[in-house]
Design a protein around this motif. Structure first.
Motif, PDB file in Angstrom:
ATOM      1  N   ILE A 112     -19.879 -15.679   6.984  1.00 21.87           N
ATOM      2  CA  ILE A 112     -20.931 -14.782   6.512  1.00 21.87           C
ATOM      3  C   ILE A 112     -20.426 -13.346   6.500  1.00 21.87           C
ATOM      4  CG2 ILE A 112     -23.195 -13.809   7.077  1.00 21.87           C
ATOM      5  CD1 ILE A 112     -23.908 -16.602   8.218  1.00 21.87           C
ATOM      6  N   ASP A 113     -19.747 -12.925   7.568  1.00 22.31           N
ATOM      7  CA  ASP A 113     -19.200 -11.564   7.631  1.00 22.31           C
ATOM      8  C   ASP A 113     -18.206 -11.323   6.508  1.00 22.31           C
ATOM      9  OD1 ASP A 113     -20.719 -10.975   9.840  1.00 22.31           O
ATOM     10  OD2 ASP A 113     -19.102 -11.342  11.287  1.00 22.31           O
ATOM     11  N   ARG A 114     -17.331 -12.286   6.268  1.00 19.49           N
ATOM     12  CA  ARG A 114     -16.332 -12.137   5.203  1.00 19.49           C
ATOM     13  C   ARG A 114     -16.984 -12.075   3.832  1.00 19.49           C
ATOM     14  NH1 ARG A 114     -11.781 -16.410   7.404  1.00 19.49           N
ATOM     15  NH2 ARG A 114     -10.936 -15.039   9.008  1.00 19.49           N
ATOM     16  N   LEU A 161     -16.944  -8.880   1.251  1.00 19.03           N
ATOM     17  CA  LEU A 161     -16.464  -9.015  -0.124  1.00 19.03           C
ATOM     18  C   LEU A 161     -17.527  -8.590  -1.126  1.00 19.03           C
ATOM     19  CD1 LEU A 161     -14.209  -9.975  -2.016  1.00 19.03           C
ATOM     20  CD2 LEU A 161     -15.201 -12.267  -1.872  1.00 19.03           C
ATOM     21  N   LEU A 162     -18.758  -8.992  -0.887  1.00 19.96           N
ATOM     22  CA  LEU A 162     -19.864  -8.631  -1.764  1.00 19.96           C
ATOM     23  C   LEU A 162     -20.080  -7.118  -1.791  1.00 19.96           C
ATOM     24  CD1 LEU A 162     -22.226  -9.756  -3.498  1.00 19.96           C
ATOM     25  CD2 LEU A 162     -23.580  -9.691  -1.418  1.00 19.96           C
ATOM     26  N   VAL A 199     -23.007 -20.870   3.566  1.00 20.20           N
ATOM     27  CA  VAL A 199     -21.979 -20.680   4.585  1.00 20.20           C
ATOM     28  C   VAL A 199     -22.616 -20.928   5.939  1.00 20.20           C
ATOM     29  CG1 VAL A 199     -20.562 -19.105   3.230  1.00 20.20           C
ATOM     30  CG2 VAL A 199     -22.398 -18.188   4.606  1.00 20.20           C
ATOM     31  N   ARG A 200     -21.809 -21.426   6.856  1.00 18.13           N
ATOM     32  CA  ARG A 200     -22.376 -21.845   8.128  1.00 18.13           C
ATOM     33  C   ARG A 200     -21.874 -21.056   9.338  1.00 18.13           C
ATOM     34  NH1 ARG A 200     -22.657 -25.869   4.648  1.00 18.13           N
ATOM     35  NH2 ARG A 200     -24.383 -27.288   4.711  1.00 18.13           N
ATOM     36  N   SER A 201     -20.711 -20.482   9.252  1.00 22.24           N
ATOM     37  CA  SER A 201     -20.201 -19.764  10.423  1.00 22.24           C
ATOM     38  C   SER A 201     -20.444 -18.265  10.257  1.00 22.24           C
ATOM     39  CB  SER A 201     -18.706 -20.028  10.612  1.00 22.24           C
ATOM     40  OG  SER A 201     -17.954 -19.376   9.626  1.00 22.24           O
ATOM     41  N   THR A 202     -20.577 -17.583  11.370  1.00 24.51           N
ATOM     42  CA  THR A 202     -20.796 -16.138  11.301  1.00 24.51           C
ATOM     43  C   THR A 202     -19.585 -15.426  10.722  1.00 24.51           C
ATOM     44  OG1 THR A 202     -20.098 -15.916  13.602  1.00 24.51           O
ATOM     45  CG2 THR A 202     -22.459 -16.079  13.182  1.00 24.51           C
ATOM     46  N   GLN A 203     -18.404 -15.949  10.980  1.00 27.23           N
ATOM     47  CA  GLN A 203     -17.191 -15.337  10.423  1.00 27.23           C
ATOM     48  C   GLN A 203     -17.201 -15.429   8.894  1.00 27.23           C
ATOM     49  OE1 GLN A 203     -13.437 -17.253  11.344  1.00 27.23           O
ATOM     50  NE2 GLN A 203     -12.375 -15.301  11.297  1.00 27.23           N
ATOM     51  N   ALA A 242     -25.288 -13.821  -7.422  1.00 27.59           N
ATOM     52  CA  ALA A 242     -25.336 -15.209  -6.950  1.00 27.59           C
ATOM     53  C   ALA A 242     -25.192 -15.338  -5.440  1.00 27.59           C
ATOM     54  CB  ALA A 242     -24.277 -16.048  -7.660  1.00 27.59           C
ATOM     55  N   MET A 243     -25.623 -14.352  -4.710  1.00 29.23           N
ATOM     56  CA  MET A 243     -25.505 -14.406  -3.249  1.00 29.23           C
ATOM     57  C   MET A 243     -26.324 -15.553  -2.663  1.00 29.23           C
ATOM     58  SD  MET A 243     -26.283 -11.353  -0.616  1.00 29.23           S
ATOM     59  CE  MET A 243     -26.817 -11.716   1.027  1.00 29.23           C
TER      60      MET A 243
END
Length: 111
Positions: A50-52, A56-57, A44-48, A38-39
């Protein structure tokens, strides 16, 4: 017929295929993540963020593959199959113990 295109005309056919084969594992990973994990549904809107999320994925994917070596899609199918078997076994044993269908639905949170 299959064709591989490259914008870098200095590469040989073998180099194009080598780069393509390295990239293919990455492409299939993200395709699997979008479809089966389900990616694609998360916004998500911030790069932080997205990185998190990607960390996790990838960690979840790594755990799945570590416990059951193989391709991520095969591991996901295997775990889903085990989950279905567990649910069937649970329903069977609950029915043997005299539980009603309504009780089983409530236990499984499907009611």
């Amino acid at each position: 017929m299959k064709a591989f295109l490259s914008t870098d005309v200095s590469l040989t056919n073998e180099e194009v295929l080598r780069y393509y084969s390295k990239r293919w594992a990455i492409e299939t990973y993200f395709r699997t993540a979008k479809v089966h994990l389900a990616m694609a549904r998360y916004q998500v809107r911030s790069t932080q963020t997205i990185d998190r999320y990607l960390a996790l994925l990838m960690f979840a994917s790594m755990c799945c593959i570590y416990n059951d070596p193989g391709d991520l899609i095969d591991v996901l199918h295997h775990y889903r199959s085990l989950k279905k078997q567990d649910i069937i076994a649970y329903i069977y044993f609950q029915a043997q113990a005299g539980a009603t269908l309504a009780q089983i639905k409530t236990q499984l949170r499907t009611a």
